[in-house]
Design an enzyme around this catalytic site. Structure first.
Site, PDB file in Angstrom:
ATOM      1  N   GLY A  14     -31.236  78.555  21.968  1.00 48.06           N
ATOM      2  CA  GLY A  14     -30.379  77.165  21.815  1.00 48.06           C
ATOM      3  C   GLY A  14     -29.149  77.535  21.872  1.00 48.06           C
ATOM      4  O   GLY A  14     -28.444  76.467  21.219  1.00 48.06           O
ATOM      5  N   ASN A  16     -26.685  77.757  24.140  1.00 47.15           N
ATOM      6  CA  ASN A  16     -26.037  76.730  25.403  1.00 47.15           C
ATOM      7  C   ASN A  16     -26.189  75.400  24.595  1.00 47.15           C
ATOM      8  O   ASN A  16     -25.237  74.769  24.633  1.00 47.15           O
ATOM      9  CB  ASN A  16     -26.690  76.809  26.557  1.00 47.15           C
ATOM     10  CG  ASN A  16     -26.027  78.300  27.238  1.00 47.15           C
ATOM     11  OD1 ASN A  16     -24.889  78.137  27.616  1.00 47.15           O
ATOM     12  ND2 ASN A  16     -26.840  79.027  27.353  1.00 47.15           N
ATOM     13  N   MET A  92     -37.827  77.255  29.785  1.00 48.84           N
ATOM     14  CA  MET A  92     -38.677  78.403  30.681  1.00 48.84           C
ATOM     15  C   MET A  92     -39.802  77.810  31.055  1.00 48.84           C
ATOM     16  O   MET A  92     -40.906  78.367  31.182  1.00 48.84           O
ATOM     17  CB  MET A  92     -38.860  79.407  29.745  1.00 48.84           C
ATOM     18  CG  MET A  92     -37.932  80.086  28.945  1.00 48.84           C
ATOM     19  SD  MET A  92     -36.392  80.929  30.135  1.00 48.84           S
ATOM     20  CE  MET A  92     -37.687  82.141  30.518  1.00 48.84           C
ATOM     21  N   ASN A 109     -28.845  72.971  35.354  1.00 50.79           N
ATOM     22  CA  ASN A 109     -29.592  74.329  34.738  1.00 50.79           C
ATOM     23  C   ASN A 109     -28.214  75.243  34.900  1.00 50.79           C
ATOM     24  O   ASN A 109     -27.469  75.219  35.510  1.00 50.79           O
ATOM     25  CB  ASN A 109     -30.688  74.688  35.676  1.00 50.79           C
ATOM     26  CG  ASN A 109     -31.278  75.910  35.167  1.00 50.79           C
ATOM     27  OD1 ASN A 109     -31.591  76.118  33.737  1.00 50.79           O
ATOM     28  ND2 ASN A 109     -31.304  77.316  35.844  1.00 50.79           N
ATOM     29  N   HIS A 111     -27.820  79.445  34.841  1.00 53.00           N
ATOM     30  CA  HIS A 111     -28.504  80.522  35.086  1.00 53.00           C
ATOM     31  C   HIS A 111     -27.701  81.591  34.917  1.00 53.00           C
ATOM     32  O   HIS A 111     -26.135  81.827  35.324  1.00 53.00           O
ATOM     33  CB  HIS A 111     -29.095  80.605  36.741  1.00 53.00           C
ATOM     34  CG  HIS A 111     -29.666  81.867  36.699  1.00 53.00           C
ATOM     35  ND1 HIS A 111     -31.036  82.023  36.444  1.00 53.00           N
ATOM     36  CD2 HIS A 111     -29.247  82.999  37.486  1.00 53.00           C
ATOM     37  CE1 HIS A 111     -31.494  83.253  36.960  1.00 53.00           C
ATOM     38  NE2 HIS A 111     -30.646  83.586  37.493  1.00 53.00           N
TER      39      HIS A 111
HETATM   40  C1  GRF Z   1     -29.125  81.859  28.781  1.00 51.79           C
HETATM   41  O1  GRF Z   1     -28.894  83.037  29.021  1.00 51.79           O
HETATM   42  C2  GRF Z   1     -29.331  80.765  30.237  1.00 51.79           C
HETATM   43  O2  GRF Z   1     -28.208  81.254  31.106  1.00 51.79           O
HETATM   44  C3  GRF Z   1     -30.740  81.126  30.568  1.00 51.79           C
HETATM   45  O3  GRF Z   1     -31.365  81.214  29.449  1.00 51.79           O
HETATM   46  C4  GRF Z   1     -30.641  81.699  28.365  1.00 51.79           C
HETATM   47  C5  GRF Z   1     -30.734  80.687  27.487  1.00 51.79           C
HETATM   48  O4  GRF Z   1     -30.002  81.188  25.909  1.00 51.79           O
HETATM   49  N1  GRF Z   1     -31.186  80.236  31.376  1.00 51.79           N
HETATM   50  P1  GRF Z   1     -29.857  79.950  25.031  1.00 51.79           P
HETATM   51  O5  GRF Z   1     -31.120  79.503  24.491  1.00 51.79           O
HETATM   52  O6  GRF Z   1     -28.898  78.980  25.278  1.00 51.79           O
HETATM   53  O7  GRF Z   1     -29.118  80.916  23.826  1.00 51.79           O
END
Ligand code: GRF
Length: 218
Positions: A14, A16, A92, A109, A111
Site C-alpha cells: 500500500g 502507492n 493483484m 492502474n 505499473h
Molecule cells: C507497485 O510497484 C505498483 O506499480 C505495482 O505493484 C506495486 C504495489 O506497491 N502495480 P504498493 O502496494 O503500492 O506499495
C-alpha cells in the site's frame, strides 16, 4: 468545486495508496478517497487507510464462486461509497471484460515499467536482463488485457549497471509515489481526455531534459 470521489483497490503493502492519501490531504487537491478495498484480509496497506479514517472493506476473492461474483461485490462497495473513479494500487487481480467495460475510462492502474515494455510480473528483473538503459512507471486506463490501456503519465529513471531487481524497484517506486498523485490530479481536474487509444492532457507541458545513459563524458 466538488472533489472527485475515488476508490483505491489494493492487495498488499500500500505504499502507492499512502502517496494518494498524502496527496488528498492537501486542501486544494481535487480528489478524495471514498473507500479503500483489499482482496486480501492481511494487506498491510489497510492500516494506512484506517489511520487516515478512510472507510475500508475487505472483499476476499476466495469467498466467491467466480470472478463475476467477486467483481459484483467490488462494484457494489465502490458505488456504495459514491466513488466515480477506481485506482488500482498493487491490486493483484485481473478483471473481466464486463468490469473493464463498466468502468471504462474511470479505472486506472500503476505499473512499474515504461509500458508497453515489460507488462506483467517481475518487471524489474526482466528490464535488467533485457539491458534497457531506462525504466520507470506508467499510470494508464485499464482495459481487459493486463497492463494495456491508454497511457496517462509516465516517469523514467536510469538503470544502473550494478542494479539488481530490488535496487531498480526502489528507484522506480519513489517515482510511482509522485506520478500516481499527478495522474489522479489530471483526471480529477478533467484535463485527461481519451481519444481512441491515446490520452490527451489539456495544458500538458513536456520536460525539457534529455537523458543519456551512460552520460556523455567526452
Ligand atoms: C507497485 O510497484 C505498483 O506499480 C505495482 O505493484 C506495486 C504495489 O506497491 N502495480 P504498493 O502496494 O503500492 O506499495
Amino acid at each position: 468545486m466538488a472533489r472527485l470521489k475515488v476508490a483505491v483497490l489494493i492487495s498488499g503493502r500500500g505504499s502507492n495508496l499512502k502517496a494518494l492519501i498524502d496527496a488528498c490531504a492537501a486542501a486544494d487537491f481535487p480528489a478524495e478517497l471514498a473507500c479503500v478495498i483489499s482482496n486480501r484480509p492481511g494487506a498491510a496497506g489497510l492500516d494506512f487507510a484506517r489511520a487516515a479514517d478512510i472507510p475500508v472493506a475487505v472483499i476476499d476473492h476466495r469467498a466467491f464462486a467466480g470472478r463475476e461474483d467477486f467483481e459484483a461485490a467490488l462494484d457494489e462497495a465502490i458505488r456504495g461509497a459514491g466513488a466515480g473513479l477506481i485506482c488500482f494500487a498493487g491490486f493483484m487481480r485481473l478483471v473481466t471484460d464486463g468490469f473493464a467495460r463498466a468502468w471504462r475510462d474511470r479505472l486506472i492502474n500503476i505499473h512499474p515499467s515504461l509500458l508497453p515494455a515489460f507488462r506483467g510480473l517481475n518487471t524489474h528483473a526482466r528490464a535488467i536482463e533485457s539491458g534497457v538503459r531506462f525504466s520507470g512507471c506508467t499510470v494508464h486506463f485499464v482495459r481487459t488485457e493486463m497492463d494495456i490501456g491508454p497511457i496517462i503519465a509516465q516517469a523514467a529513471v536510469p538503470v544502473h549497471a550494478d542494479d539488481d531487481a530490488d535496487a531498480l524497484a526502489a528507484r522506480v517506486l519513489v517515482t510511482e509515489h509522485r506520478l500516481y498523485p499527478l495522474a489522479l490530479r489530471l483526471i480529477a481536474e478533467g484535463r485527461a481526455r481519451v481519444i481512441g487509444d491515446v490520452v490527451h492532457i489539456d495544458g500538458a507541458r513536456p520536460p525539457e531534459a534529455v537523458l543519456l545513459n551512460p552520460v556523455d563524458d567526452t
